[in-house]
Design a protein around this motif. Structure first.
Motif, PDB file in Angstrom:
ATOM      1  N   GLU A  96      -2.782  25.017  37.492  1.00  0.00           N
ATOM      2  CA  GLU A  96      -1.601  25.886  37.424  1.00  0.00           C
ATOM      3  C   GLU A  96      -0.360  25.150  37.929  1.00  0.00           C
ATOM      4  O   GLU A  96       0.723  25.284  37.363  1.00  0.00           O
ATOM      5  CB  GLU A  96      -1.832  27.156  38.256  1.00  0.00           C
ATOM      6  N   PHE A 143     -10.702  25.880  34.710  1.00  0.00           N
ATOM      7  CA  PHE A 143     -10.375  27.245  35.115  1.00  0.00           C
ATOM      8  C   PHE A 143     -11.150  27.719  36.328  1.00  0.00           C
ATOM      9  O   PHE A 143     -10.814  28.754  36.888  1.00  0.00           O
ATOM     10  CB  PHE A 143     -10.596  28.208  33.947  1.00  0.00           C
ATOM     11  N   ALA A 144     -12.199  26.985  36.729  1.00  0.00           N
ATOM     12  CA  ALA A 144     -12.932  27.438  37.911  1.00  0.00           C
ATOM     13  C   ALA A 144     -12.692  26.504  39.090  1.00  0.00           C
ATOM     14  O   ALA A 144     -12.113  26.897  40.089  1.00  0.00           O
ATOM     15  CB  ALA A 144     -14.419  27.531  37.599  1.00  0.00           C
ATOM     16  N   LEU A 162      -8.632  25.188  39.328  1.00  0.00           N
ATOM     17  CA  LEU A 162      -7.656  26.165  38.851  1.00  0.00           C
ATOM     18  C   LEU A 162      -6.283  25.925  39.463  1.00  0.00           C
ATOM     19  O   LEU A 162      -5.274  25.884  38.754  1.00  0.00           O
ATOM     20  CB  LEU A 162      -8.137  27.580  39.185  1.00  0.00           C
ATOM     21  N   LEU A 190      -9.970  34.733  41.305  1.00  0.00           N
ATOM     22  CA  LEU A 190      -8.503  34.635  41.322  1.00  0.00           C
ATOM     23  C   LEU A 190      -7.901  35.777  42.127  1.00  0.00           C
ATOM     24  O   LEU A 190      -7.040  35.574  42.981  1.00  0.00           O
ATOM     25  CB  LEU A 190      -7.981  34.656  39.886  1.00  0.00           C
ATOM     26  N   PHE A 204      -9.307  29.083  46.560  1.00  0.00           N
ATOM     27  CA  PHE A 204      -9.178  28.232  45.375  1.00  0.00           C
ATOM     28  C   PHE A 204     -10.088  27.022  45.465  1.00  0.00           C
ATOM     29  O   PHE A 204      -9.632  25.873  45.395  1.00  0.00           O
ATOM     30  CB  PHE A 204      -7.722  27.795  45.182  1.00  0.00           C
ATOM     31  N   LEU A 243     -14.332  34.419  37.116  1.00  0.00           N
ATOM     32  CA  LEU A 243     -13.054  33.733  37.314  1.00  0.00           C
ATOM     33  C   LEU A 243     -11.991  34.692  37.791  1.00  0.00           C
ATOM     34  O   LEU A 243     -11.242  34.423  38.731  1.00  0.00           O
ATOM     35  CB  LEU A 243     -12.591  33.113  35.991  1.00  0.00           C
TER      36      LEU A 243
END
Lengths: 186, 488
Positions: free
Chosen positions: A164, A156-157, A160, B12, B72, B8
């Motif tokens: 996805e 998730f970090a 990511l 994002l 990202f 997080l």
């Protein structure tokens, strides 16, 4: 006896690895499709054991859940739905006889290329630093108390975006199966 | 919320604006599948193509409005290169969608999933154009390719379509394996710390001599994986079969949009990313480019199927465009490739529109079917002649300027032998393109009335022909504009 157990404990990874290989070999050579699926289940459980022996609990449990739980059941369904019996008598040796020369040359070329590329990596000096994913991720690993925590940080970090995209790929594969098999067209 | 989760979310929200077009595409495509499809009745399902075109127009606007940036975990970068090639991919997809409606209605094969898959594939291409990390390059390539495998096999009752899809899928999976293996070698050679292109470039330059074979092997395998995706010789085997078996609008799609995205990745990975390793990949890539030009053009001469001819010609055009990747000056190379790709998309979509028109009459897509088109349907015949002459690069048409800038750059960069090969093979290509023109103008047409072309295909042919004719007048200034408009 105690000595034996201790040796076993230290070589857990190797034992599970060899068992997994044996299961895989049996899976490929088994005559009955159901036996193949059971051997596959055994192999997957052994791979989960490998993960556990490396202290990767999360991967080990996920391996059991996904492969031993989900995929083996799916395979069994396919085996039951498709009539395997008529393929049973086909001699599988024929395939090997036709392709043997090409296969041997290809394998030898592959071995030579592998040896060439990895000559230094295998026989050379070992790196003084331990192998880490990324410096920033490695710091995260120090902080993470548990394996699952570290995995979540990776997913998730740091990774990511690929994670996805991967989820969309799975969605597309699902849509594709429906398009090719079921969808109503006008 | 704990600190980690808060961090997080912040990251994002900070980076999400970079991928607005992709997020929009994926959301809308999912909504089209459900609940979009539930609310339309059977008859209205024929109208999904115009809806998709509107979505593509909005996506193009979003791409133009997205600001430059890197995000990202340095896996995606929005800059001039990204934006320029993203717009080309959208253009190719729009052309394919506009051509699809009539074909699918005629075959009674219309579904919403077809358009949704094109949109999903396009989102993969948009990711690919801006991917600055080998991991994100790989995943975007897969998203793009998986959708196309399905679309190639879309006509599930036609054995040719299913066979083409199966072949493409198996070879594609194999090449992905090679690509990932190459990535893993580079990752290991760089010390196992990074897959980011900029970092890899620095780390791999410092690799000691004994490990250089590891680097060379990794670069070579990544090169093979990428060459497969753009169908360059000797990794082109899948392309003629997949082009022939796929529904023709999908063939037009495959010849344009994924090529643009894959070339953007080529430019990013090799042109800017592995620039420090130039000496490692320049020779293999030169061979690939040269072989693509020679084999693509020579094999096209003997084809009887128009779709196969266009498949081989697209292999040859990729060979030309690889000349731009070979440039030691990445910016100039990217500009020349961008301009060539833009021109190529117009010519190709136009040519496929005419092929689809001929197929609609129930005939095949053989080159013989073009006989007498110039007399029976003068306007369409003229447009097709323009597309073919432009593909051949005959001056003063637009295709000539694309080739001219590319070859000029190649000579400036010292690739003289390759440029000579390119010029000679261009002459060969004129032979088979003119063969089709010969069929159109100097053979008697078959009996029967010529049917109408249909609104959307007329629009496509008209726009493509207009761009070629008007663009020709502005040829000498095109490269300058391409640099200003797209790659700033």
């Amino acid at each position: 006896m105690e000595h034996l157990l201790e040796t076993l404990g230290r070589n857990m990874f190797g034992i599970f690895g060899l068992l997994a290989l044996a299961g895989a070999a049996f899976m490929v050579t088994a005559r009955s499709a159901v036996h193949s699926v059971l051997a596959f289940l055994f192999t997957m459980l052994c791979v989960a054991g490998c993960f556990l022996s490396l202290e990767a609990e999360f991967l080990g449990v996920a391996q059991i859940l996904v492969y031993a739980g989900g995929i083996v059941v799916l395979f069994l369904f396919v085996v039951m739905l498709v009539e395997i019996s008529k393929f049973k008598q086909k001699a599988r040796l024929e395939v090997f006889q036709n392709q043997s020369r090409v296969a041997i040359v290809a394998v030898l070329a592959g071995v030579a290329a592998f040896a060439g590329v990895f000559r230094n990596a295998i026989f050379g000096k070992a790196s003084p630093d331990a192998l880490v994913l990324r410096p920033e991720l490695a710091r995260g690993l120090d902080v993470a108390k548990q394996n699952a925590q570290a995995v979540s940080r990776g997913l998730f970090a740091d990774y990511l975006l690929p994670f996805e995209i991967l989820s969309v790929i799975l969605l597309v594969a699902l849509v594709g199966a429906v398009v090719l098999a079921k969808s109503e067209r006008v | 919320m704990t600190g980690f989760a808060q961090g997080l979310l912040d990251a994002l929200l900070r980076d999400a604006h970079l991928i607005t077009p992709q997020l929009f595409l994926m959301t809308v495509a999912t909504l089209m599948l459900w609940p979009g499809d539930l609310f339309v009745n059977r008859g209205s399902k024929h109208q999904w193509a115009p809806v998709t075109l509107v979505i593509l127009a909005i996506t193009a606007m979003l791409v133009v409005r997205t600001e430059n940036g890197l995000g990202f975990g340095r896996m995606f970068q929005m800059d001039g290169l990204t934006r320029g090639f993203e717009l080309l991919s959208i253009l190719g997809a729009a052309g394919a969608v506009a051509l699809s409606q009539r074909v699918l209605n005629g075959l009674k094969q219309q579904t919403v999933e077809y358009y949704a898959l094109i949109l999903f594939s396009l989102s993969g291409m948009l990711f690919l154009c801006g991917a600055t990390d080998l991991i994100s390059v790989y995943f975007s390539l897969e998203l793009m390719a998986v959708c196309i495998y399905i679309l190639v096999a879309y006509l599930r009752d036609w054995s040719t379509s299913v066979e083409a899809g199966m072949k493409y899928f198996l070879l594609g999976a194999f090449s992905s394996g090679i690509l990932v293996y190459g990535i893993s070698l580079l990752y290991g050679a760089a010390g196992g710390t990074t897959t980011n292109l900029a970092d890899l470039n620095q780390a791999l330059a410092l690799v000691p001599k004994p490990d250089s074979l590891l680097v060379f092997g990794g670069v070579l395998m990544v090169l093979v994986g990428m060459a497969f995706k753009v169908a360059a010789v000797p990794f082109h085997m899948w392309s003629p079969d997949a082009y022939e078996g796929a529904p023709t609008p999908i063939t037009a799609f495959m010849a344009t949009a994924p090529k643009a995205a894959a070339l953007a990745a080529f430019l990013r990975v090799f042109g800017t990313g592995f620039h420090g390793l130039f000496t490692e990949w320049v020779l293999p890539l030169s061979y690939i480019a040269g072989a693509s030009m020679i084999l693509g053009n020579v094999a096209a001469v003997k084809q009887v199927s128009m779709k196969r001819l266009l498949a081989y010609s697209s292999i040859a055009h990729v060979g030309y465009m690889l000349l731009g990747v070979l440039s030691a000056d990445p910016v100039a190379g990217a500009q020349a490739v961008w301009l060539y790709m833009a021109i190529y998309i117009f010519m190709n979509i136009g040519a496929f529109a005419v092929v689809i028109y001929l197929q609609g009459k129930g005939e095949g897509e053989r080159i013989e079917d073009f006989k007498g088109l110039g007399r029976k349907h003068p306007v369409l015949g003229f447009a097709m002649m323009m597309f073919l002459l432009s593909l051949a690069g005959i001056p003063p048409l637009l295709g000539f300027f694309g080739k001219f800038y590319l070859f000029k750059l190649a000579i400036e960069q010292g690739h003289v032998t390759l440029t000579v090969i390119a010029l000679l093979t261009s002459a060969v290509s004129a032979y088979y393109y003119l063969g089709v023109v010969n069929q159109m103008y100097f053979r008697e047409p078959a009996e029967g009335e010529a049917p109408a072309l249909g609104t959307l295909p007329t629009f496509i042919v008209g726009v493509a022909c207009l761009v070629i004719l008007v663009g020709t007048a502005f040829g000498p200034w095109l490269l300058e504009w391409a640099g200003k408009v797209a790659l700033s």
